[in-house]
Design a protein around this motif. Sequence first.
Motif, PDB file in Angstrom:
ATOM      1  N   ALA A  87       0.832  -1.201   0.000  1.00 23.81           N
ATOM      2  CA  ALA A  87       0.000   0.000   0.000  1.00 23.81           C
ATOM      3  C   ALA A  87       0.867   1.250   0.000  1.00 23.81           C
ATOM      4  O   ALA A  87       0.583   2.220  -0.710  1.00 23.81           O
ATOM      5  N   SER A  88       1.940   1.236   0.781  1.00 20.71           N
ATOM      6  CA  SER A  88       2.852   2.378   0.810  1.00 20.71           C
ATOM      7  C   SER A  88       3.506   2.577  -0.548  1.00 20.71           C
ATOM      8  O   SER A  88       3.698   3.708  -1.001  1.00 20.71           O
ATOM      9  N   GLN A  89       3.830   1.484  -1.205  1.00 18.12           N
ATOM     10  CA  GLN A  89       4.436   1.565  -2.529  1.00 18.12           C
ATOM     11  C   GLN A  89       3.475   2.205  -3.523  1.00 18.12           C
ATOM     12  O   GLN A  89       3.889   3.047  -4.335  1.00 18.12           O
ATOM     13  N   GLU A  90       2.202   1.850  -3.449  1.00 21.83           N
ATOM     14  CA  GLU A  90       1.236   2.423  -4.381  1.00 21.83           C
ATOM     15  C   GLU A  90       0.975   3.889  -4.060  1.00 21.83           C
ATOM     16  O   GLU A  90       0.785   4.707  -4.964  1.00 21.83           O
ATOM     17  N   ASP A  91       0.961   4.242  -2.755  1.00 20.92           N
ATOM     18  CA  ASP A  91       0.823   5.653  -2.393  1.00 20.92           C
ATOM     19  C   ASP A  91       1.967   6.465  -2.983  1.00 20.92           C
ATOM     20  O   ASP A  91       1.754   7.569  -3.503  1.00 20.92           O
ATOM     21  N   ALA A  92       3.168   5.920  -2.904  1.00 23.01           N
ATOM     22  CA  ALA A  92       4.327   6.620  -3.452  1.00 23.01           C
ATOM     23  C   ALA A  92       4.220   6.752  -4.959  1.00 23.01           C
ATOM     24  O   ALA A  92       4.610   7.776  -5.538  1.00 23.01           O
ATOM     25  N   ARG A  93       3.674   5.741  -5.606  1.00 24.61           N
ATOM     26  CA  ARG A  93       3.506   5.795  -7.065  1.00 24.61           C
ATOM     27  C   ARG A  93       2.519   6.895  -7.453  1.00 24.61           C
ATOM     28  O   ARG A  93       2.723   7.616  -8.428  1.00 24.61           O
TER      29      ARG A  93
END
Length: 361
Positions: free
Chosen positions: A27-33
């Motif tokens: 989820a953090s990775q997608e937020d960063a994306r």
Amino acid sequence: MLRTLLVLLLACSGGIALHADAAPSRASQEDARVQAAMAVPEDLRQAVAALELDRAGIPQLDRVRRLFEFMVAEDGLGLHYQEQPTYDISGSHAQRKVNCLSFTMMFIALARSVGINAYAQASQDALAIRVVDDTVFRAKHVKAGVDIEGTQYTVDVGWRSVVAERRPRRIPDAQLVALLYNNNAVERLQHGDHAAASAQIATALALDPDSATIWSNAGVIHARSGRRDAAEQAYLHALELDRDHIGALGNLVGLYRTAGEAALAHRYDQRLQRAQASDPFSQFLMAQDLMRLGAYDVAVSHYRRAIRLLPNQPEFHRSVAEAYRKLGNDWAARRALRQAQSLEQRKVSQRGLGGAGADAG
């Protein structure tokens, strides 16, 4: 006959697994994306900052108007409309080319940088139609919205490319960015780059795993890449999310027909026909095909059904006028053409930037 392989655009390595709950790190990775996709390049940020739109005393609506004019004016950014490719914010700035999705992303990011609370809107029904070989491309429309003192305003660069739309809904940034990857996937597929298309659609699904449209497009990419079982799974999952999704139903019918599975093809074709009966765009496409076959009387019935389902679309009235003309019914043709012209004029008056009142498109 309406083509059965559809890809929905807006307004495409390994297989794509069905959705499972994401781990927190994912989820953090997608937020960063999402944050990266919505980031404004520094030179563009400085150019907008120089406009001083965030000065105290400037009304919000004036800020919106000035930002819009800066983006489209030749002595500003000079952005020009281009359907494809779909650029991210940096690419749009470098190329000075936008479609409705890339313009919306840029406007929202720039608006927020000067204190305007802008957001994305997507219409469930907006449609631009393009037919290439055995594929029907149907595009949702995306535009920006701003709420000012209880009134909703719309900022829209792609109004001329839209065939029709009903009331849009507000979507979060993650879904907006997912549409960017979805468009990139479909565009890569059109160029025959199946690996890149698969990677892009996987990212789109990670950002918006509940989108029936993106799952349907993933199925098309699987099918074009020779992964028949994965395509079937993707279409079926799209239908779990949206039972009447026209694209997924049509694609599944085509898949089963190609495989010689007549019973399954018939079952889903029945569902497809029921869904098409209440879908104005399907009725319009059917009428277009019938016109090419010279079946003008039957085409009229489908055009008229499309109009009943979505009465304020100029292209529907213009098309039925042509069908009436072919049948020699000049009175009905003139009446339909007058209605098309009236609706088109109203659409022109609402272009660009306008309040989203009862009649706003």
